[in-house]
Design an enzyme around this catalytic site. Structure first.
Site: not given
Ligand code: NAP
Length: 506
Positions: A177-178, A240
């Site tokens: 939980d950042h 949060h």
């Molecule tokens: P994202 O940009 O959609 O990234 C998803 C990742 O998963 C991509 O690298 C995608 O790459 C990979 N992926 C999807 N399907 C896959 C599969 N079948 N096999 C292997 N890789 C796969 O999402 P994100 O924003 O980084 O978020 C990631 C997690 O962090 C989520 O749980 C989100 O709720 C959490 N989070 C994110 C943030 C933020 O600031 N972004 C903040 C808090 C929490 P490919 O398409 O190349 O496979």
């Protein structure tokens, strides 16, 4: 300085979180010497990237730190990319082989961290394969970092936890939980437990109410698809806000240790009153933003956003009152609110103290008294974007007569300090490297938070009502104000008033 030999595998290595937060944070740790020559990172996702492409991504993600070419190249050289679909069992064998090679090359001694930076739907699949395909058959430590959301209600969180527990013990699981990595959240404990003047009055004899506001200025933006299924309650309150509340409400820990703090936070969450359906209706309100204008900027309504159902009942705002049934807090409301497209971005906590028993200035013969009540003392903790705290006290207005006026004592971290403070993710990654779980959420906390939130959600789902609207740019629907007014109180933080007084908000 101690340095860490570790292999970190980032699932979702091409994603937004990895690029915006993880790579820059790892770079800062590298610059500071917390990571040096004996670490390697495997980034994995489906995209068929080469190591060269990956290195360029890494360099781009750290460009804002303006490293020298050599420094950027040295850092990037620790990163390896492996194209991999997490559903494909045979791909884990390829990952294992690469992991074993890197382990040897960097003298890592089997220490492995797995960062699951992708959709929670995949968490169960990934961890079960880590075990079945032998990726954890090494003699070092094994830790898994899990992003929010941890489940989507108690049942799904429980199931997910069971799956992860098949492979990792509780003390190997780091649920992020950042907010818990933020400087001022960590400061809550310092303010409470390092200052006798506060700890001695931190209870229902002296505190009238506590307010937690987590306001976002932005709307749903590109997260609409996810958000429309989640809503503000699950997106912000379950994690949060309840985490902040537990830090404010917990008893002093025996020691400032992972075990000590967790035990007290869990007790605080367990003491939150579990509402009946009618109590939910009386004590919680939701809202959904409609179109609005602030400072000449126009915003469309939630239902007109792309990827949002035109009849969506999803709340983009929640305000509520929690009650804690224990000796310290009985009778003290904890008001919370959070929402999108509010007036201003800001997270702050207001601790509102009770009035003095008798206002001796009320009948003073000098001075034109505007009011019979003194202003309340308010301790405010600013979490973001400004960081610091302030205390409102009553002093005497300068001059003839005896009129009191509120005076604000304030400490705000300067922009310079904030700029140089480690990012939440940097601190949390270092905690994981150190094996310190203090700033992560324990399963018992997650479980109890879901139980509390599920009760609210289920009542709303039953009622199937359209949430009251609030124009984008305001601080929520009128029901959120009435929630406090019916208790004879008001929200301390009113950024909307500032805009209204200047004609910038209707
Ligand atoms: P994202 O940009 O959609 O990234 C998803 C990742 O998963 C991509 O690298 C995608 O790459 C990979 N992926 C999807 N399907 C896959 C599969 N079948 N096999 C292997 N890789 C796969 O999402 P994100 O924003 O980084 O978020 C990631 C997690 O962090 C989520 O749980 C989100 O709720 C959490 N989070 C994110 C943030 C933020 O600031 N972004 C903040 C808090 C929490 P490919 O398409 O190349 O496979």
């Amino acid at each position: 300085m101690e340095t860490k030999n570790v292999l970190m595998t980032i699932f979702g290595g091409t994603g937004d979180l990895a690029r915006r937060k993880l790579y820059p944070s790892l770079f800062r740790l590298y610059q500071k010497g917390d990571l040096n020559d004996d670490f390697a990172v495997i980034g994995t996702a489906r995209r068929p990237w080469s190591d060269e492409t990956y290195h360029q991504v890494i360099k781009d993600s750290i460009a804002s730190f303006e490293p020298s070419d050599k420094e950027a190249q040295d850092f990037a050289s620790h990163f390896y990319y492996q194209s991999h679909n997490v559903k494909d069992t045979s791909h884990y064998d390829v990952l294992k082989e690469l992991s074993d090679q890197l382990d040897e090359k960097y003298h890592i001694q089997g220490n492995r961290i797995f960062y699951l930076a992708m959709s929670p739907n995949f968490f169960g699949t990934i961890v079960s394969h880590l075990k079945s395909q032998g990726m954890m058959n090494t003699k070092g430590y094994h830790r898994v970092i899990i992003e929010k959301p941890f489940g989507n209600d108690y049942q799904s969180a429980f199931k997910l936890n069971e799956e992860i527990n098949q492979v990792f013990a509780e003390d190997e699981i780091y649920r992020i939980d950042h907010y818990l990595g933020k400087e001022m959240i960590q400061n809550i404990s310092a303010i409470r437990f390092a200052n006798l003047i506060f700890e001695s009055i931190w209870n229902n004899r002296y505190i009238d109410n506590i307010q937690i506001s987590l306001a976002e200025e932005v709307g749903v933006e590109e997260r609409a698809g996810y958000y429309d299924k989640s809503g503000a309650l699950k997106d912000m309150v379950q994690n949060h806000i309840l985490q902040m509340l537990s830090l404010l409400a917990m008893e002093p820990p025996v020691a400032f240790s992972e075990k000590g703090i967790r035990a007290e936070k869990i007790k605080a969450l367990d003491s939150i009153r579990m509402y009946s359906e009618d109590e939910v209706r009386n004590n919680f309100v939701r809202g959904q933003y409609t179109e609005g204008e602030i400072d000449d900027q126009h915003f469309k309504g939630y239902r007109d956003e792309e990827n949002v159902d035109e009849n969506s009942l999803t709340e983009t705002f929640v305000a509520g009152k929690f009650l804690i049934d224990n000796f310290r807090w009985s009778g003290v409301p904890f008001y919370i609110r959070t929402g999108k497209h509010l007036t201003e971005k800001g997270t702050r906590i207001n601790i509102v103290f009770k009035q003095v028993p008798v206002n001796v200035f009320k009948n003073s013969i000098t001075g034109p008294h505007k009011q019979n009540q003194l202003d309340s003392n308010v301790l405010t903790i600013y979490i973001q974007p400004t960081e610091g705290f302030s205390l409102i006290m009553n002093g005497k207005e300068i001059g003839q007569g005896f009129q009191t006026e509120p005076v604000k004592l304030e400490h705000r971290n300067s922009a310079d300090i904030i700029e140089n403070t480690p990012e939440a993710y940097e601190k949390l990654l270092l905690d994981v490297l150190n094996g310190d779980g203090t700033n992560f959420t324990h399963w018992d906390e997650v479980a109890q938070s879901w139980r509390i939130v599920d009760r609210i959600r289920q009542t709303w789902d039953k009622d199937q009502q359209t949430p009251p609207g609030y124009p984008a740019g305001t601080m929520g629907p009128k029901e959120a104000y009435q929630l406090l007014e019916k208790d004879g109180r008001h929200w301390i933080w009113e950024p909307d008033e500032w805009y209204r007084q200047r004609g910038l908000l209707k």
